[in-house]
Design a protein around this motif. Sequence first.
Motif, PDB file in Angstrom:
ATOM      1  N   TRP A 144       0.954  -1.142  -0.026  1.00 32.64           N
ATOM      2  CA  TRP A 144      -0.021   0.030  -0.075  1.00 32.64           C
ATOM      3  C   TRP A 144       0.868   1.294  -0.054  1.00 32.64           C
ATOM      4  O   TRP A 144       0.441   2.241  -0.751  1.00 32.64           O
ATOM      5  N   SER A 146       3.487   1.612  -1.694  1.00 29.42           N
ATOM      6  CA  SER A 146       3.920   1.791  -3.046  1.00 29.42           C
ATOM      7  C   SER A 146       2.745   2.272  -3.845  1.00 29.42           C
ATOM      8  O   SER A 146       2.862   2.973  -4.587  1.00 29.42           O
ATOM      9  N   ILE A 147       1.297   1.943  -3.549  1.00 33.85           N
ATOM     10  CA  ILE A 147       0.267   2.437  -4.359  1.00 33.85           C
ATOM     11  C   ILE A 147       0.156   3.856  -3.849  1.00 33.85           C
ATOM     12  O   ILE A 147       0.153   4.800  -4.903  1.00 33.85           O
ATOM     13  N   LEU A 150       2.833   5.592  -6.056  1.00 31.12           N
ATOM     14  CA  LEU A 150       2.701   5.855  -7.282  1.00 31.12           C
ATOM     15  C   LEU A 150       1.218   6.857  -7.443  1.00 31.12           C
ATOM     16  O   LEU A 150       1.359   7.809  -8.534  1.00 31.12           O
ATOM     17  N   LEU A 151       0.115   6.942  -6.780  1.00 34.47           N
ATOM     18  CA  LEU A 151      -0.594   8.022  -6.735  1.00 34.47           C
ATOM     19  C   LEU A 151       0.097   9.321  -6.793  1.00 34.47           C
ATOM     20  O   LEU A 151      -0.238  10.563  -7.330  1.00 34.47           O
ATOM     21  N   THR A 169       0.697   0.061 -13.237  1.00 41.48           N
ATOM     22  CA  THR A 169       1.479  -0.572 -12.266  1.00 41.48           C
ATOM     23  C   THR A 169       0.786  -0.538 -10.834  1.00 41.48           C
ATOM     24  O   THR A 169       0.743  -1.586 -10.154  1.00 41.48           O
ATOM     25  N   GLY A 170       0.213   0.420 -10.743  1.00 43.74           N
ATOM     26  CA  GLY A 170      -0.633   0.617  -9.463  1.00 43.74           C
ATOM     27  C   GLY A 170      -1.707  -0.136  -9.210  1.00 43.74           C
ATOM     28  O   GLY A 170      -1.929  -0.824  -8.451  1.00 43.74           O
ATOM     29  N   ILE A 173      -0.540  -3.604  -8.379  1.00 43.70           N
ATOM     30  CA  ILE A 173      -0.348  -3.852  -6.877  1.00 43.70           C
ATOM     31  C   ILE A 173      -1.692  -3.565  -6.195  1.00 43.70           C
ATOM     32  O   ILE A 173      -1.607  -4.456  -5.023  1.00 43.70           O
ATOM     33  N   PHE A 174      -2.448  -2.968  -6.300  1.00 38.35           N
ATOM     34  CA  PHE A 174      -3.831  -2.852  -5.745  1.00 38.35           C
ATOM     35  C   PHE A 174      -4.512  -4.152  -5.816  1.00 38.35           C
ATOM     36  O   PHE A 174      -5.193  -4.611  -4.769  1.00 38.35           O
ATOM     37  N   SER A 177      -3.000  -6.676  -3.516  1.00 36.79           N
ATOM     38  CA  SER A 177      -3.068  -6.287  -2.209  1.00 36.79           C
ATOM     39  C   SER A 177      -4.700  -6.481  -1.629  1.00 36.79           C
ATOM     40  O   SER A 177      -4.872  -6.813  -0.442  1.00 36.79           O
ATOM     41  N   TRP A 178      -5.509  -6.380  -2.553  1.00 35.97           N
ATOM     42  CA  TRP A 178      -6.949  -6.281  -2.014  1.00 35.97           C
ATOM     43  C   TRP A 178      -7.745  -7.556  -2.239  1.00 35.97           C
ATOM     44  O   TRP A 178      -8.336  -7.901  -1.509  1.00 35.97           O
TER      45      TRP A 178
END
Length: 256
Positions: A144, A146-147, A150-151, A169-170, A173-174, A177-178
């Motif tokens: 998170w 990392s997310i 990226l934002l 990329t985001g 990863i999301f 993680s979710w």
Amino acid sequence: MAGISIGNAGADPLAATALPIEATTLGDVVQEVFLIQTPPPQWIIIAAGAVALLVVLTRGPWRLARNVVTIVHEGGHAIVALLCGRQLSGIRLHSDTSGVTVTRGRPDGLGMVLTVLAGYIAPSIVGLLGILMLVGNRITALLWISILLLLAMLLLIRNIYGVISVVGTGLVIFGVSWFTPAEVQAAFAYFFTWFLLVAGVRPVFELQSQRRAQPTPQSDADQLDRLTGVPGTAWVFVFGLVNVAALGAGVWLLMF
């Protein structure tokens, strides 16, 4: 003010098991993100490293994955520029995996040197910081953070390909993680950090090969040459030394 373009452990008995996030309030999400998770089996850590190495050494996968390296490279320039008091005008990421970070401020001095220096060592440093979080069993937190980074970077992107690269990329990863179970999150997190550590080394060799075949006065090494009077080849050696040292430290932390 001149505009400057810059190129390219054991298990804790109290630990929780990482699960797909099902919280419905922001407080619940934050609490779940920062839980200490149970570390994965050693074979997952080793396998993730082997896959990361394979990606870096194989032409096709590397060509795609190198976009992630470029994101971190340019993000390194941007973060250090801000820390040094420079103003950020924007970041562009290109389909040939090159990139440029445009800053405003003095065209010389320590701040400019550190800003240029940051790019090639950023993937390895970020990878090593990720390893430290994984050693602390903060798997979901790593994903998170990392997310969120990226934002933040997305706000600085100034071209369509850059937006696609950062958003893509985001989203990956999301999604991990979710929606995915503990084993998948752990494997991905270790792969991601292994990849950054290993991938930090290859672009240094590519840089020197490019400088020999077709000199590029705007490369980071050559900009540092003009800023400091130290030859560009010496700066390539510095990039390589830092990145190999970070890789060695990461291997030691995870395997011993």
